[in-house]
Design a protein around this motif. Sequence first.
Motif, PDB file in Angstrom:
ATOM      1  N   PHE A  44      48.008  59.022  36.422  1.00 31.11           N
ATOM      2  CA  PHE A  44      46.895  58.999  35.477  1.00 31.11           C
ATOM      3  C   PHE A  44      45.557  59.086  36.205  1.00 31.11           C
ATOM      4  O   PHE A  44      44.631  59.745  35.748  1.00 31.11           O
ATOM      5  N   GLY A  45      45.447  58.423  37.355  1.00 34.60           N
ATOM      6  CA  GLY A  45      44.221  58.498  38.140  1.00 34.60           C
ATOM      7  C   GLY A  45      43.950  59.904  38.642  1.00 34.60           C
ATOM      8  O   GLY A  45      42.809  60.387  38.601  1.00 34.60           O
ATOM      9  N   ALA A  46      44.987  60.577  39.114  1.00 38.64           N
ATOM     10  CA  ALA A  46      44.824  61.950  39.591  1.00 38.64           C
ATOM     11  C   ALA A  46      44.413  62.881  38.447  1.00 38.64           C
ATOM     12  O   ALA A  46      43.592  63.783  38.642  1.00 38.64           O
ATOM     13  N   LEU A  47      44.963  62.647  37.254  1.00 33.18           N
ATOM     14  CA  LEU A  47      44.560  63.455  36.095  1.00 33.18           C
ATOM     15  C   LEU A  47      43.085  63.250  35.759  1.00 33.18           C
ATOM     16  O   LEU A  47      42.374  64.214  35.459  1.00 33.18           O
ATOM     17  N   LEU A  48      42.614  62.018  35.810  1.00 29.61           N
ATOM     18  CA  LEU A  48      41.207  61.762  35.496  1.00 29.61           C
ATOM     19  C   LEU A  48      40.276  62.367  36.545  1.00 29.61           C
ATOM     20  O   LEU A  48      39.238  62.942  36.205  1.00 29.61           O
ATOM     21  N   VAL A  49      40.635  62.257  37.812  1.00 27.83           N
ATOM     22  CA  VAL A  49      39.806  62.840  38.874  1.00 27.83           C
ATOM     23  C   VAL A  49      39.765  64.360  38.724  1.00 27.83           C
ATOM     24  O   VAL A  49      38.699  64.982  38.802  1.00 27.83           O
ATOM     25  N   GLY A  50      40.918  64.977  38.493  1.00 29.35           N
ATOM     26  CA  GLY A  50      40.960  66.426  38.320  1.00 29.35           C
ATOM     27  C   GLY A  50      40.195  66.881  37.092  1.00 29.35           C
ATOM     28  O   GLY A  50      39.484  67.892  37.119  1.00 29.35           O
ATOM     29  N   ARG A  72      26.588  65.035  30.915  1.00 36.42           N
ATOM     30  CA  ARG A  72      27.426  65.621  31.973  1.00 36.42           C
ATOM     31  C   ARG A  72      27.513  64.704  33.173  1.00 36.42           C
ATOM     32  O   ARG A  72      28.593  64.483  33.727  1.00 36.42           O
ATOM     33  N   PHE A  73      26.381  64.166  33.599  1.00 39.98           N
ATOM     34  CA  PHE A  73      26.343  63.336  34.805  1.00 39.98           C
ATOM     35  C   PHE A  73      27.104  62.027  34.611  1.00 39.98           C
ATOM     36  O   PHE A  73      28.011  61.706  35.376  1.00 39.98           O
ATOM     37  N   PHE A  74      26.726  61.273  33.579  1.00 41.95           N
ATOM     38  CA  PHE A  74      27.340  59.959  33.387  1.00 41.95           C
ATOM     39  C   PHE A  74      28.790  60.065  32.900  1.00 41.95           C
ATOM     40  O   PHE A  74      29.641  59.276  33.305  1.00 41.95           O
ATOM     41  N   GLY A  75      29.077  61.050  32.052  1.00 42.84           N
ATOM     42  CA  GLY A  75      30.456  61.231  31.595  1.00 42.84           C
ATOM     43  C   GLY A  75      31.382  61.662  32.716  1.00 42.84           C
ATOM     44  O   GLY A  75      32.488  61.136  32.868  1.00 42.84           O
ATOM     45  N   GLY A  76      30.932  62.625  33.526  1.00 41.81           N
ATOM     46  CA  GLY A  76      31.750  63.072  34.649  1.00 41.81           C
ATOM     47  C   GLY A  76      31.950  61.992  35.686  1.00 41.81           C
ATOM     48  O   GLY A  76      33.055  61.814  36.218  1.00 41.81           O
ATOM     49  N   ASN A  77      30.892  61.235  35.956  1.00 40.08           N
ATOM     50  CA  ASN A  77      31.020  60.150  36.929  1.00 40.08           C
ATOM     51  C   ASN A  77      31.888  59.017  36.402  1.00 40.08           C
ATOM     52  O   ASN A  77      32.609  58.375  37.168  1.00 40.08           O
ATOM     53  N   ALA A  78      31.837  58.756  35.102  1.00 49.28           N
ATOM     54  CA  ALA A  78      32.704  57.721  34.528  1.00 49.28           C
ATOM     55  C   ALA A  78      34.168  58.123  34.657  1.00 49.28           C
ATOM     56  O   ALA A  78      35.021  57.294  35.011  1.00 49.28           O
ATOM     57  N   LEU A  80      35.425  60.196  36.906  1.00 46.43           N
ATOM     58  CA  LEU A  80      35.748  60.170  38.322  1.00 46.43           C
ATOM     59  C   LEU A  80      35.984  58.744  38.814  1.00 46.43           C
ATOM     60  O   LEU A  80      36.978  58.468  39.499  1.00 46.43           O
ATOM     61  N   LEU A  81      35.106  57.833  38.465  1.00 47.18           N
ATOM     62  CA  LEU A  81      35.262  56.454  38.919  1.00 47.18           C
ATOM     63  C   LEU A  81      36.473  55.774  38.281  1.00 47.18           C
ATOM     64  O   LEU A  81      37.160  54.981  38.930  1.00 47.18           O
ATOM     65  N   ALA A  82      36.763  56.080  37.026  1.00 48.04           N
ATOM     66  CA  ALA A  82      37.955  55.520  36.387  1.00 48.04           C
ATOM     67  C   ALA A  82      39.215  56.026  37.078  1.00 48.04           C
ATOM     68  O   ALA A  82      40.161  55.257  37.316  1.00 48.04           O
ATOM     69  N   GLY A  83      39.238  57.307  37.421  1.00 47.09           N
ATOM     70  CA  GLY A  83      40.388  57.852  38.139  1.00 47.09           C
ATOM     71  C   GLY A  83      40.558  57.240  39.517  1.00 47.09           C
ATOM     72  O   GLY A  83      41.665  56.897  39.934  1.00 47.09           O
ATOM     73  N   LEU A  84      39.453  57.085  40.237  1.00 46.35           N
ATOM     74  CA  LEU A  84      39.531  56.470  41.561  1.00 46.35           C
ATOM     75  C   LEU A  84      39.966  55.012  41.467  1.00 46.35           C
ATOM     76  O   LEU A  84      40.711  54.523  42.329  1.00 46.35           O
TER      77      LEU A  84
END
Length: 103
Positions: A44-50, A72-78, A80-84
């Motif tokens: 699931f983390g890899a899916l969110l990062v991708g 775009r900035f805050f949504g994409g970073n959210a 990415l951070l959730a996936g990590l």
Amino acid sequence: MAWVVGTGVLIGLLAVASGISTLRTGWLLPTARRHVTRPRLHGFGALLVGASVLLHSLFYFHILPSVSWEVRFFGGNALLLAGLLLIALSQLLPQRRNPDHAG
């Protein structure tokens, strides 16, 4: 600049493919096998990062309708951070005990 974003598309697709294969079969990359105790969380983390990387790329090439840069900035970073965070938890949490195989 387009080749940088194109490289990001390739990395995003590889992360999504890795996440799907981990969720479907439990297969992990050989470098992660020794460290990951919960493969589903890792998938699931890899899916969110991708997804995060792919969304940034799709917005850059104007494939998706443009939204404000804040979204775009805050949504994409959210994403990415959730996936990590999920990937980190998949390595840090102890392995679950399976009650079916308790002896």
